[in-house]
Design a protein around this motif. Structure first.
Motif, short mmCIF file in Angstrom:
data_model
loop_
_atom_site.label_atom_id
_atom_site.label_comp_id
_atom_site.label_asym_id
_atom_site.label_seq_id
_atom_site.Cartn_x
_atom_site.Cartn_y
_atom_site.Cartn_z
N PHE A 131 5.61 4.55 4.77
CA PHE A 131 5.30 3.25 5.35
C PHE A 131 4.69 3.36 6.74
O PHE A 131 3.66 2.75 7.04
CB PHE A 131 6.59 2.41 5.38
CG PHE A 131 6.44 1.06 5.99
CD1 PHE A 131 5.59 0.12 5.43
CD2 PHE A 131 7.15 0.71 7.13
CE1 PHE A 131 5.44 -1.14 5.99
CE2 PHE A 131 7.01 -0.55 7.70
CZ PHE A 131 6.15 -1.47 7.13
N PHE A 132 5.28 4.20 7.61
CA PHE A 132 4.77 4.25 8.99
C PHE A 132 3.36 4.84 9.06
O PHE A 132 2.58 4.49 9.93
CB PHE A 132 5.74 5.00 9.93
CG PHE A 132 5.79 6.49 9.76
CD1 PHE A 132 6.65 7.08 8.84
CD2 PHE A 132 4.98 7.32 10.54
CE1 PHE A 132 6.71 8.46 8.69
CE2 PHE A 132 5.04 8.70 10.39
CZ PHE A 132 5.90 9.28 9.46
N GLU A 133 3.03 5.70 8.10
CA GLU A 133 1.67 6.26 8.09
C GLU A 133 0.65 5.21 7.67
O GLU A 133 -0.45 5.13 8.21
CB GLU A 133 1.60 7.48 7.16
CG GLU A 133 2.21 8.71 7.81
CD GLU A 133 2.21 9.95 6.91
OE1 GLU A 133 1.44 9.96 5.92
OE2 GLU A 133 2.99 10.88 7.21
N LYS B 121 0.84 -1.22 0.00
CA LYS B 121 0.00 0.00 0.00
C LYS B 121 0.87 1.25 0.00
O LYS B 121 0.54 2.25 -0.66
CB LYS B 121 -0.91 0.01 1.24
CG LYS B 121 -2.12 -0.88 1.10
CD LYS B 121 -3.30 -0.28 1.88
CE LYS B 121 -4.60 -0.93 1.44
NZ LYS B 121 -5.22 -1.74 2.47
N SER B 122 1.97 1.20 0.75
CA SER B 122 2.88 2.35 0.81
C SER B 122 3.47 2.62 -0.57
O SER B 122 3.51 3.76 -1.04
CB SER B 122 3.98 2.06 1.83
OG SER B 122 5.01 2.99 1.75
N ASN B 123 3.89 1.56 -1.25
CA ASN B 123 4.44 1.70 -2.61
C ASN B 123 3.39 2.19 -3.59
O ASN B 123 3.63 3.09 -4.39
CB ASN B 123 5.00 0.36 -3.10
CG ASN B 123 6.36 0.07 -2.51
OD1 ASN B 123 7.12 0.99 -2.18
ND2 ASN B 123 6.69 -1.20 -2.36
N PRO C 84 12.56 -0.59 1.40
CA PRO C 84 11.36 -0.67 0.57
C PRO C 84 10.15 0.00 1.24
O PRO C 84 10.05 0.03 2.47
CB PRO C 84 11.13 -2.17 0.42
CG PRO C 84 12.49 -2.76 0.56
CD PRO C 84 13.19 -1.91 1.57
N GLY C 85 9.26 0.52 0.42
CA GLY C 85 8.13 1.30 0.94
C GLY C 85 8.46 2.77 0.74
O GLY C 85 9.63 3.14 0.60
N ALA C 86 7.42 3.60 0.70
CA ALA C 86 7.66 5.03 0.48
C ALA C 86 8.12 5.70 1.78
O ALA C 86 7.80 5.23 2.86
CB ALA C 86 6.37 5.68 0.00
N SER C 87 8.92 6.75 1.65
CA SER C 87 9.34 7.49 2.83
C SER C 87 9.72 8.91 2.40
O SER C 87 9.89 9.19 1.23
CB SER C 87 10.54 6.81 3.50
OG SER C 87 11.67 6.88 2.65
N TYR C 88 9.82 9.79 3.38
CA TYR C 88 10.33 11.13 3.09
C TYR C 88 11.28 11.54 4.21
O TYR C 88 11.28 10.92 5.28
CB TYR C 88 9.20 12.15 2.92
CG TYR C 88 8.29 12.29 4.13
CD1 TYR C 88 8.72 12.95 5.28
CD2 TYR C 88 6.99 11.80 4.11
CE1 TYR C 88 7.91 13.08 6.39
CE2 TYR C 88 6.16 11.93 5.22
CZ TYR C 88 6.63 12.57 6.36
OH TYR C 88 5.82 12.71 7.45
#
Ligand SMILES: [Fe+2]
Ligand SMILES: [Fe+2]
Length: 293
Positions: free
Chosen positions: A175-177, A167-169, A247-251
């Motif tokens: 990812f944490f959200e 879902k994050s990708n 892996p997974g989205a982050s900022y």
């Protein structure tokens, strides 16, 4: 939504965190030799133990367990190894860690986790030196373990972990959200939860559970815990800014308030980027982890 009581029950079954197969093979080679009495081998093993997030986590568990009954918490890995001794370390930690490993998943290559964790730890050490923080070993270890909850999640809640990564990708949401929206908790909480169950020193629990908070912890947490937490947050963000992510989205945020709290100049970020990368690559090599395979 996840409840503390259920998490507690679930995590009770967890007594050791696995490492990568390549590190496991390296540990196996240490079990073939007589570690005690060879300073060179001892030194290499201490290096590996303090550079591998899962191994460091397991060592802290053992040394702070009721079995040792020590009057104070042990946070330094080298000190922990001195207390445990090489023979018990081999028998109770290294040996089991050569049996089961973390398996790479199509959506999660754990080598990137090791890369990110080590780079964070090395960045944290540079920050520690820059701000003259006396506990350099601890600053390194706190950052090395900051994302440990991801391993816990992948082991104990595999389908949730998979869903959160995907879902994050797919939605390009950190990812944490996604984790929080799915269960009400995230890997920071989970890692801190296990660290608490395993009777870790308070400053580690705090640094792990607050690493996505992006604000300075309250004063009542104490100076050491506050600094370790803030350094862990800043190191994590700097490393993401360098592009060393999992892996997974982050900022990344690079929050000026946190830099100010540490009395750390923003120039630090680019000043050491080359050294940090180089040291991280060398450390990965010593752990026999190759990123290109
Ligand atoms: Fe994280
Ligand atoms: Fe991280």
């Amino acid at each position: 939504m996840f409840k503390d009581r259920d998490i507690q029950r679930k995590l009770k079954n967890l007594t050791k965190l696995p490492t990568l197969a390549e590190v496991g093979r390296l540990l196996e080679s240490f079990l073939q030799v007589d570690i005690e009495g060879s300073p060179e081998i001892e030194r290499e093993l201490v290096f590996i133990a303090s550079s591998d997030p899962a191994l460091s986590f397991n060592i802290l568990r053992m040394v702070n367990s009721a079995y040792y009954g020590l009057p104070r918490k042990i946070s330094n890995i080298e000190e922990a190894i001195n207390i445990i001794g090489f023979s018990d370390l081999s028998e109770y930690i290294l040996k089991p860690m050569t049996k089961t490993f973390l398996t790479h998943l199509p959506y999660y290559d754990w080598r990137s986790f090791w890369f990110h964790s080590l780079a964070s730890a090395i960045t944290a050490r540079y920050i520690g030196k820059e701000i003259d923080f006396p506990h350099i070993g601890e600053i390194f270890t706190a950052s090395l373990m900051h994302d440990i909850g991801k391993i816990v999640e992948a082991l104990m809640y595999p389908s949730f972990f998979k869903e959160a990564i995907e879902k994050s990708n797919d939605n390009w949401v950190p990812f944490f959200e996604i984790e929080r929206s799915l269960t009400g908790i995230d890997h920071a909480f989970l890692g801190g939860f296990l660290a608490r169950m395993w009777r870790f020193p308070y400053e580690y629990i705090k640094a792990i559970e607050s690493h996505h908070d992006n604000h300075i912890p309250e004063e009542f947490h104490g100076k050491k815990a506050r600094i370790l937490s803030v350094v862990t947050m800043v190191a994590n963000d700097i490393v993401k800014y360098y592009g060393i992510t999992t892996p997974g989205a982050s900022y990344y945020v690079l929050n000026g308030e946190l830099f100010e709290f540490l009395n750390l100049s923003r120039e630090f970020i680019d000043k050491f980027s080359f050294e940090i990368r180089r040291e991280t690559m060398l450390s990965l090599e010593r752990l026999s982890i190759s990123l290109h395979r």
